[in-house]
Scaffold this active site. Structure first.
Site, PDB file in Angstrom:
ATOM      1  N   ARG A   1       0.879  -1.173   0.000  1.00 36.23           N
ATOM      2  CA  ARG A   1       0.000   0.000   0.000  1.00 36.23           C
ATOM      3  C   ARG A   1       0.912   1.217   0.000  1.00 36.23           C
ATOM      4  O   ARG A   1       1.657   1.454   0.956  1.00 36.23           O
ATOM      5  CB  ARG A   1      -0.892  -0.006   1.246  1.00 36.23           C
ATOM      6  CG  ARG A   1      -1.628   1.298   1.451  1.00 36.23           C
ATOM      7  CD  ARG A   1      -2.733   1.199   2.456  1.00 36.23           C
ATOM      8  NE  ARG A   1      -3.872   0.507   1.885  1.00 36.23           N
ATOM      9  CZ  ARG A   1      -5.099   0.504   2.417  1.00 36.23           C
ATOM     10  NH1 ARG A   1      -5.329   1.166   3.540  1.00 36.23           N
ATOM     11  NH2 ARG A   1      -6.083  -0.139   1.830  1.00 36.23           N
TER      12      ARG A   1
ATOM     13  N   ARG B   1     -13.422  -8.957   1.633  1.00 37.39           N
ATOM     14  CA  ARG B   1     -12.013  -8.651   1.382  1.00 37.39           C
ATOM     15  C   ARG B   1     -11.176  -9.902   1.649  1.00 37.39           C
ATOM     16  O   ARG B   1     -10.258 -10.227   0.899  1.00 37.39           O
ATOM     17  CB  ARG B   1     -11.521  -7.497   2.290  1.00 37.39           C
ATOM     18  CG  ARG B   1     -12.149  -6.141   2.002  1.00 37.39           C
ATOM     19  CD  ARG B   1     -11.747  -5.597   0.641  1.00 37.39           C
ATOM     20  NE  ARG B   1     -10.306  -5.509   0.493  1.00 37.39           N
ATOM     21  CZ  ARG B   1      -9.553  -4.491   0.907  1.00 37.39           C
ATOM     22  NH1 ARG B   1     -10.117  -3.440   1.454  1.00 37.39           N
ATOM     23  NH2 ARG B   1      -8.239  -4.486   0.730  1.00 37.39           N
TER      24      ARG B   1
ATOM     25  N   ASP C   1     -17.213   6.981  -1.709  1.00 38.37           N
ATOM     26  CA  ASP C   1     -15.993   6.811  -0.909  1.00 38.37           C
ATOM     27  C   ASP C   1     -15.756   8.139  -0.193  1.00 38.37           C
ATOM     28  O   ASP C   1     -16.382   9.159  -0.522  1.00 38.37           O
ATOM     29  CB  ASP C   1     -14.823   6.446  -1.846  1.00 38.37           C
ATOM     30  CG  ASP C   1     -13.520   6.167  -1.100  1.00 38.37           C
ATOM     31  OD1 ASP C   1     -13.571   5.874   0.118  1.00 38.37           O
ATOM     32  OD2 ASP C   1     -12.444   6.259  -1.737  1.00 38.37           O
TER      33      ASP C   1
ATOM     34  N   CYS D   1     -16.432   1.182   0.479  1.00 33.20           N
ATOM     35  CA  CYS D   1     -15.215   0.409   0.757  1.00 33.20           C
ATOM     36  C   CYS D   1     -14.778   0.534   2.210  1.00 33.20           C
ATOM     37  O   CYS D   1     -14.042  -0.308   2.703  1.00 33.20           O
ATOM     38  CB  CYS D   1     -14.093   0.825  -0.198  1.00 33.20           C
ATOM     39  SG  CYS D   1     -13.522   2.516   0.028  1.00 33.20           S
TER      40      CYS D   1
ATOM     41  N   HIS E   1      -7.264   0.988  -6.399  1.00 34.81           N
ATOM     42  CA  HIS E   1      -7.475   0.071  -5.265  1.00 34.81           C
ATOM     43  C   HIS E   1      -8.142  -1.209  -5.806  1.00 34.81           C
ATOM     44  O   HIS E   1      -9.289  -1.518  -5.478  1.00 34.81           O
ATOM     45  CB  HIS E   1      -8.351   0.766  -4.213  1.00 34.81           C
ATOM     46  CG  HIS E   1      -8.331   0.109  -2.867  1.00 34.81           C
ATOM     47  ND1 HIS E   1      -7.506  -0.953  -2.556  1.00 34.81           N
ATOM     48  CD2 HIS E   1      -9.053   0.353  -1.727  1.00 34.81           C
ATOM     49  CE1 HIS E   1      -7.712  -1.310  -1.305  1.00 34.81           C
ATOM     50  NE2 HIS E   1      -8.639  -0.547  -0.779  1.00 34.81           N
TER      51      HIS E   1
ATOM     52  N   GLN F   1      -9.826  -4.043  -3.579  1.00 37.98           N
ATOM     53  CA  GLN F   1     -11.136  -3.667  -3.036  1.00 37.98           C
ATOM     54  C   GLN F   1     -12.231  -3.979  -4.054  1.00 37.98           C
ATOM     55  O   GLN F   1     -13.304  -4.474  -3.720  1.00 37.98           O
ATOM     56  CB  GLN F   1     -11.147  -2.161  -2.698  1.00 37.98           C
ATOM     57  CG  GLN F   1     -12.498  -1.655  -2.237  1.00 37.98           C
ATOM     58  CD  GLN F   1     -12.878  -2.154  -0.848  1.00 37.98           C
ATOM     59  OE1 GLN F   1     -12.102  -2.025   0.080  1.00 37.98           O
ATOM     60  NE2 GLN F   1     -14.059  -2.721  -0.712  1.00 37.98           N
TER      61      GLN F   1
HETATM   62  N1  NVA Z   1      -9.922   6.686  -1.240  1.00 34.16           N
HETATM   63  C1  NVA Z   1      -9.587   6.189   0.072  1.00 34.16           C
HETATM   64  C2  NVA Z   1      -9.800   4.714   0.142  1.00 34.16           C
HETATM   65  C3  NVA Z   1      -9.570   4.117   1.501  1.00 34.16           C
HETATM   66  C4  NVA Z   1      -9.723   2.632   1.512  1.00 34.16           C
HETATM   67  C5  NVA Z   1      -8.142   6.533   0.377  1.00 34.16           C
HETATM   68  O1  NVA Z   1      -7.292   6.425  -0.518  1.00 34.16           O
HETATM   69  O2  NVA Z   1      -7.859   6.937   1.508  1.00 34.16           O
HETATM   70  N1   CP Z   2     -11.182  -0.356   2.301  1.00 36.13           N
HETATM   71  C1   CP Z   2      -9.921  -0.466   2.738  1.00 36.13           C
HETATM   72  O1   CP Z   2      -8.978  -0.670   1.983  1.00 36.13           O
HETATM   73  O2   CP Z   2      -9.790  -0.368   4.091  1.00 36.13           O
HETATM   74  P1   CP Z   2      -8.435  -0.211   4.894  1.00 36.13           P
HETATM   75  O3   CP Z   2      -7.889   1.157   4.585  1.00 36.13           O
HETATM   76  O4   CP Z   2      -8.840  -0.350   6.323  1.00 36.13           O
HETATM   77  O5   CP Z   2      -7.473  -1.287   4.471  1.00 36.13           O
END
Ligand code: NVA
Ligand code: CP
Length: 309
Positions: free
Chosen positions: A102, A292, A224, A264, A129, A132
């Site tokens: 990540r 997930r 989101d 998500c 992502h 997801q």
């Molecule tokens: N768009 C959000 C998704 C979190 C799972 C982020 O990147 O923080």
């Molecule tokens: N939706 C998602 O990726 O959650 P986290 O940021 O908790 O991993």
């Protein structure tokens, strides 16, 4: 060898294959049958950003598949102190079997893939992502929605989730209407890829700024956060500019009867979704979160099977 960096790299048939692997392994797991598909394999999990679902799903998933996962926060490993990605990749390449990361930059994932010679899975970047989306598709399929012909409305920020929905729609051929405030649209390069893919798949992709138009008769509504990780300083400005984009009862009433709502997570009630709509659809949202685990197992097993391709 194949990576899982964006759904744009994966064909429709491959997406459906991964979902089938996930479904099969989920069925076994629900019977408490954990087959060691990835026996003794190690997954390195690099996190430059926070996570609950991604970390837990990959860590538990790898263990249930007979392997082990290592949680590597960039606060703890040398990457966070400036060790180059390509050196980290070459070290991990000789020690573990698969990498999930990540990160902020999508190009860092590409560098990990290039220099580690291991399958690399995108656990979220600023751009995409995709893991997801696999859970989202699995959930909708289980809810009886035809994931190749559904109408999906994405309302909110044009971010990594929007981009991933664009890739999913354009590969699978479903209809996606995206509504963002002006100035927060999905990047042009991503929309261009989606439109290009759509020529082959027959997907209908509509990009606009009117949430009501997008939601009108949609089978699935999704949103989101308005403030993604790394954008915390922009919160006040964003909250002001996203006025009118909260998915609330009035908005959901425009969708098809029995429309599904996905998020998500994490969700910020009163911003991108109202409390009542969140709770009304909590079963769908938490099924999505639980999926997930199963979807991520599907992705890991697929990457393992594709090692020699
Ligand atoms: N768009 C959000 C998704 C979190 C799972 C982020 O990147 O923080
Ligand atoms: N939706 C998602 O990726 O959650 P986290 O940021 O908790 O991993």
């Amino acid at each position: 060898m194949r990576h899982f960096l964006t759904l744009n790299d994966i064909s429709k048939d491959e997406i459906l294959d991964i979902l089938q692997i996930a479904k099969d392994i989920k069925k076994e797991a629900l019977n408490k049958e954990y087959k060691p598909y990835l026996k003794d394999q190690f997954l390195a999990m690099i996190f430059e950003k926070s996570s609950t679902r991604t970390r837990v799903s990959f860590e538990v998933g790898m263990q249930q598949l007979g392997g082990k996962a290592l949680f590597l926060s960039n606060k703890d490993i040398q990457l966070g102190r400036g060790e180059p990605i390509k050196d980290t990749a070459r070290v991990l390449g000789g020690m573990v079997d698969m990498i999930m990361a990540r990160v902020y930059k999508q190009s860092d994932l590409e560098e990990l893939a290039k220099f580690s010679n291991l399958p690399v899975i995108n656990g979220l970047s600023d751009d995409f992502h995709p893991v997801q989306l696999m859970a989202d598709l699995l959930t909708l399929d289980e809810l009886g929605v035809d994931i190749t012909s559904m109408k999906v409305a994405y309302v909110g920020d044009g971010n990594n989730m929007t981009n991933s929905w664009l890739m999913a729609a354009s590969k699978l051929g479903f209809e996606l209407r995206v509504a963002t405030p002006k100035g927060y649209e999905a990047p042009k390069w991503v929309v261009d890829i989606a439109l290009q893919n759509a020529k082959q798949s027959g997907a209908i992709i509509k990009i606009g700024n009117d949430p009501k138009e997008a939601i009108n008769s949609a089978d699935v509504v999704t949103t989101d956060t308005w403030v993604s990780m790394g954008q915390e300083d922009e919160k006040a400005k964003r909250v002001a500019e996203f006025n009118g984009f909260c998915v609330d009862k009035d908005m959901m009433n425009l969708a098809a009867p029995k429309a599904k709502f996905l998020h998500c997570l994490p969700a910020y009630r009163g911003y991108e979704v109202s409390e009542d709509i969140f709770e009304l659809h909590a079963d769908e949202i938490f099924a999505e979160a639980h999926n997930r685990l199963h979807a991520q197992k599907g992705v890991m097993v697929w990457c393992d099977r594709m090692r020699n391709e």
